[in-house]
Design a protein around this motif. Structure first.
Motif, PDB file in Angstrom:
ATOM      1  N   ILE A  60      15.158  81.023 -26.346  1.00 34.39           N
ATOM      2  CA  ILE A  60      14.706  81.338 -27.707  1.00 34.39           C
ATOM      3  C   ILE A  60      15.856  81.169 -28.695  1.00 34.39           C
ATOM      4  O   ILE A  60      15.679  80.601 -29.777  1.00 34.39           O
ATOM      5  N   GLY A  61      17.042  81.630 -28.333  1.00 38.60           N
ATOM      6  CA  GLY A  61      18.210  81.470 -29.204  1.00 38.60           C
ATOM      7  C   GLY A  61      18.557  80.010 -29.431  1.00 38.60           C
ATOM      8  O   GLY A  61      18.874  79.594 -30.543  1.00 38.60           O
ATOM      9  N   GLY A  62      18.489  79.199 -28.376  1.00 44.18           N
ATOM     10  CA  GLY A  62      18.764  77.767 -28.511  1.00 44.18           C
ATOM     11  C   GLY A  62      17.748  77.071 -29.397  1.00 44.18           C
ATOM     12  O   GLY A  62      18.100  76.231 -30.226  1.00 44.18           O
ATOM     13  N   VAL A  63      16.479  77.438 -29.244  1.00 45.58           N
ATOM     14  CA  VAL A  63      15.434  76.846 -30.081  1.00 45.58           C
ATOM     15  C   VAL A  63      15.645  77.224 -31.548  1.00 45.58           C
ATOM     16  O   VAL A  63      15.541  76.380 -32.443  1.00 45.58           O
ATOM     17  N   LEU A  64      15.964  78.488 -31.793  1.00 43.66           N
ATOM     18  CA  LEU A  64      16.215  78.920 -33.170  1.00 43.66           C
ATOM     19  C   LEU A  64      17.431  78.220 -33.768  1.00 43.66           C
ATOM     20  O   LEU A  64      17.437  77.870 -34.949  1.00 43.66           O
ATOM     21  N   LEU A  65      18.449  77.994 -32.964  1.00 46.98           N
ATOM     22  CA  LEU A  65      19.631  77.279 -33.422  1.00 46.98           C
ATOM     23  C   LEU A  65      19.278  75.844 -33.818  1.00 46.98           C
ATOM     24  O   LEU A  65      19.692  75.358 -34.872  1.00 46.98           O
ATOM     25  N   LEU A  66      18.509  75.167 -32.975  1.00 50.73           N
ATOM     26  CA  LEU A  66      18.102  73.789 -33.279  1.00 50.73           C
ATOM     27  C   LEU A  66      17.202  73.719 -34.508  1.00 50.73           C
ATOM     28  O   LEU A  66      17.366  72.836 -35.350  1.00 50.73           O
ATOM     29  N   VAL A  67      16.273  74.653 -34.622  1.00 50.61           N
ATOM     30  CA  VAL A  67      15.385  74.677 -35.790  1.00 50.61           C
ATOM     31  C   VAL A  67      16.195  74.905 -37.060  1.00 50.61           C
ATOM     32  O   VAL A  67      15.986  74.234 -38.075  1.00 50.61           O
ATOM     33  N   GLY A  68      17.142  75.819 -37.016  1.00 46.72           N
ATOM     34  CA  GLY A  68      17.992  76.073 -38.181  1.00 46.72           C
ATOM     35  C   GLY A  68      18.828  74.867 -38.553  1.00 46.72           C
ATOM     36  O   GLY A  68      19.011  74.557 -39.732  1.00 46.72           O
ATOM     37  N   PHE A  69      19.329  74.149 -37.547  1.00 48.88           N
ATOM     38  CA  PHE A  69      20.124  72.942 -37.811  1.00 48.88           C
ATOM     39  C   PHE A  69      19.283  71.865 -38.486  1.00 48.88           C
ATOM     40  O   PHE A  69      19.698  71.259 -39.472  1.00 48.88           O
ATOM     41  N   PHE A  70      18.075  71.640 -37.975  1.00 44.71           N
ATOM     42  CA  PHE A  70      17.230  70.596 -38.542  1.00 44.71           C
ATOM     43  C   PHE A  70      16.643  70.987 -39.898  1.00 44.71           C
ATOM     44  O   PHE A  70      16.331  70.124 -40.715  1.00 44.71           O
ATOM     45  N   MET A  71      16.509  72.285 -40.166  1.00 46.85           N
ATOM     46  CA  MET A  71      15.974  72.724 -41.459  1.00 46.85           C
ATOM     47  C   MET A  71      16.929  72.381 -42.598  1.00 46.85           C
ATOM     48  O   MET A  71      16.509  72.266 -43.747  1.00 46.85           O
ATOM     49  N   GLN A  72      18.199  72.188 -42.305  1.00 48.76           N
ATOM     50  CA  GLN A  72      19.159  71.813 -43.340  1.00 48.76           C
ATOM     51  C   GLN A  72      18.899  70.403 -43.845  1.00 48.76           C
ATOM     52  O   GLN A  72      19.211  70.078 -44.983  1.00 48.76           O
ATOM     53  N   PHE A  73      18.342  69.553 -42.991  1.00 52.94           N
ATOM     54  CA  PHE A  73      18.172  68.150 -43.341  1.00 52.94           C
ATOM     55  C   PHE A  73      16.760  67.812 -43.801  1.00 52.94           C
ATOM     56  O   PHE A  73      16.543  66.727 -44.339  1.00 52.94           O
TER      57      PHE A  73
END
Length: 66
Positions: A11-24
């Protein structure tokens, strides 16, 4: 109960990836924005294609795990 730490890490990894892609999202070349006066029209063409490819890869990966 032994799987709980593993689930939290996923869950933490998924949230990290979602947060990273939300910047772009919305800032990719190919996304069309029309601004005129108080009106803004936004067509996220490339963003939609990128999200579609990512979801297709994820669903095919998790579909083969069964």
């Amino acid at each position: 109960m032994m799987d709980f730490p593993k689930i939290l890490m996923i869950i933490g990894g998924v949230l990290l990836l979602v947060g990273f892609f939300m910047q772009f999202i919305g800032k990719l070349p190919g996304d069309i924005v029309f601004k005129k006066g108080n009106t803004t029209v936004y067509f996220p063409i490339i963003t939609s294609i990128v999200i579609s490819i990512i979801l297709s890869v994820l669903f095919s990966f998790f579909g083969r795990m069964k």
